[in-house]
Design a protein around this motif. Structure first.
Motif, PDB file in Angstrom:
ATOM      1  N   MET A   1     -30.284  -7.186  83.108  1.00  0.00           N
ATOM      2  CA  MET A   1     -30.080  -7.438  84.532  1.00  0.00           C
ATOM      3  C   MET A   1     -30.875  -8.659  84.963  1.00  0.00           C
ATOM      4  N   GLY A   2     -32.111  -8.771  84.482  1.00  0.00           N
ATOM      5  CA  GLY A   2     -32.932  -9.933  84.819  1.00  0.00           C
ATOM      6  C   GLY A   2     -32.297 -11.228  84.342  1.00  0.00           C
ATOM      7  N   GLY A   3     -31.743 -11.210  83.136  1.00  0.00           N
ATOM      8  CA  GLY A   3     -31.053 -12.391  82.609  1.00  0.00           C
ATOM      9  C   GLY A   3     -29.846 -12.765  83.449  1.00  0.00           C
TER      10      GLY A   3
ATOM     11  N   VAL B   1     -27.330 -16.191  87.748  1.00  0.00           N
ATOM     12  CA  VAL B   1     -26.646 -16.242  89.039  1.00  0.00           C
ATOM     13  C   VAL B   1     -27.480 -16.981  90.086  1.00  0.00           C
ATOM     14  N   ILE B   2     -28.766 -16.666  90.187  1.00  0.00           N
ATOM     15  CA  ILE B   2     -29.588 -17.319  91.218  1.00  0.00           C
ATOM     16  C   ILE B   2     -29.746 -18.812  90.935  1.00  0.00           C
ATOM     17  N   THR B   3     -29.942 -19.184  89.673  1.00  0.00           N
ATOM     18  CA  THR B   3     -30.116 -20.606  89.352  1.00  0.00           C
ATOM     19  C   THR B   3     -28.859 -21.398  89.671  1.00  0.00           C
ATOM     20  N   ILE B   4     -27.724 -20.910  89.204  1.00  0.00           N
ATOM     21  CA  ILE B   4     -26.461 -21.613  89.470  1.00  0.00           C
ATOM     22  C   ILE B   4     -26.125 -21.577  90.959  1.00  0.00           C
TER      23      ILE B   4
ATOM     24  N   LEU C   1     -23.242  -5.297  92.033  1.00  0.00           N
ATOM     25  CA  LEU C   1     -24.173  -5.296  93.160  1.00  0.00           C
ATOM     26  C   LEU C   1     -24.994  -6.579  93.251  1.00  0.00           C
ATOM     27  N   ILE C   2     -24.966  -7.403  92.197  1.00  0.00           N
ATOM     28  CA  ILE C   2     -25.651  -8.701  92.304  1.00  0.00           C
ATOM     29  C   ILE C   2     -25.017  -9.507  93.430  1.00  0.00           C
ATOM     30  N   THR C   3     -23.718  -9.284  93.666  1.00  0.00           N
ATOM     31  CA  THR C   3     -23.039  -9.983  94.756  1.00  0.00           C
ATOM     32  C   THR C   3     -23.717  -9.691  96.084  1.00  0.00           C
ATOM     33  N   THR C   4     -24.100  -8.427  96.285  1.00  0.00           N
ATOM     34  CA  THR C   4     -24.723  -8.051  97.547  1.00  0.00           C
ATOM     35  C   THR C   4     -26.245  -8.002  97.429  1.00  0.00           C
TER      36      THR C   4
ATOM     37  N   THR D   1     -37.737 -18.151  91.163  1.00  0.00           N
ATOM     38  CA  THR D   1     -37.597 -16.879  91.872  1.00  0.00           C
ATOM     39  C   THR D   1     -36.927 -15.844  90.984  1.00  0.00           C
ATOM     40  N   ALA D   2     -35.889 -16.267  90.259  1.00  0.00           N
ATOM     41  CA  ALA D   2     -35.189 -15.355  89.354  1.00  0.00           C
ATOM     42  C   ALA D   2     -36.087 -14.923  88.202  1.00  0.00           C
ATOM     43  N   VAL D   3     -36.913 -15.833  87.704  1.00  0.00           N
ATOM     44  CA  VAL D   3     -37.872 -15.470  86.658  1.00  0.00           C
ATOM     45  C   VAL D   3     -38.876 -14.453  87.201  1.00  0.00           C
TER      46      VAL D   3
END
Length: 191
Positions: free
Chosen positions: A41-43, A48-51, A109-112, A140-142
């Protein structure tokens, strides 16, 4: 370079998105039962957050600002994030079906996930340029990855401990999250 390093450290550790800003709590608590699933999930969240940070910064700078329609940023950012999550979901389903199955309902749920949208909006609020936005998003994602993997490791250890009846289940998980948050507050003097 110094500014980028400060942004990275501040985003990943000092202002951890989960433990300081309390964004992304749903997947943090829901997917942190096993370390492997939490790492997966972290990966996915890192990607997603970086892109999303890169794409939303581009859209904000080259589309929304020139057309003077910045008020549409939230709607546009949500659409971009939803499209990226669909891409990640298709990729995992085809490439890593075991991780896709273990993430279950938490992958869509990553979408929301408010952390993803929160980062995109923070990039705009803090007036970061495109490179700073990407660095902030990645860091932030890290930070999310670090928090969810630590929580998963702690939850795996907690399973084998003798916990008083009133604290079993969700209660001990929330207490653990609170203690992690307090521990991360110790980094607040770094920057």
């Amino acid at each position: 370079m110094k500014t980028l390093l400060l942004i990275a450290i501040a985003s990943a550790i000092v202002n951890n998105v989960v433990l300081s800003q309390f964004l992304g709590i749903c997947p943090f608590l829901g997917v942190s039962k096993k370390t492997e699933t939490a790492a997966g999930m972290g990966g996915a969240v890192i990607f997603v957050i970086t892109i999303a940070s890169f794409v939303t910064a581009l859209i904000y700078k080259f589309v929304l600002t020139p057309l003077d329609i910045q008020y549409l940023q939230t709607i546009v950012f949500i659409l971009v994030i939803a499209a990226l999550v669909q891409f990640v979901e298709m990729f995992l389903k085809k490439s890593i079906p075991s991780l896709y199955e273990s993430l279950g309902v938490y992958l869509p749920l990553i979408t929301t996930n408010c952390a993803v949208l929160g980062v995109a909006l923070n990039n705009v609020t803090k007036e970061y340029n495109i490179l700073e936005s990407v660095v902030n998003g990645f860091a932030t994602a890290v930070g999310f990855f670090i928090a969810i993997v630590i929580m998963a490791g702690l939850r795996e250890k907690i399973e084998y401990n003798d916990i008083p009846k009133p604290f079993q289940g969700t209660a001990i998980v929330l207490i653990t999250a609170c203690l992690m948050s307090i521990a991360f507050m110790g980094f607040s003097g770094m920057i």
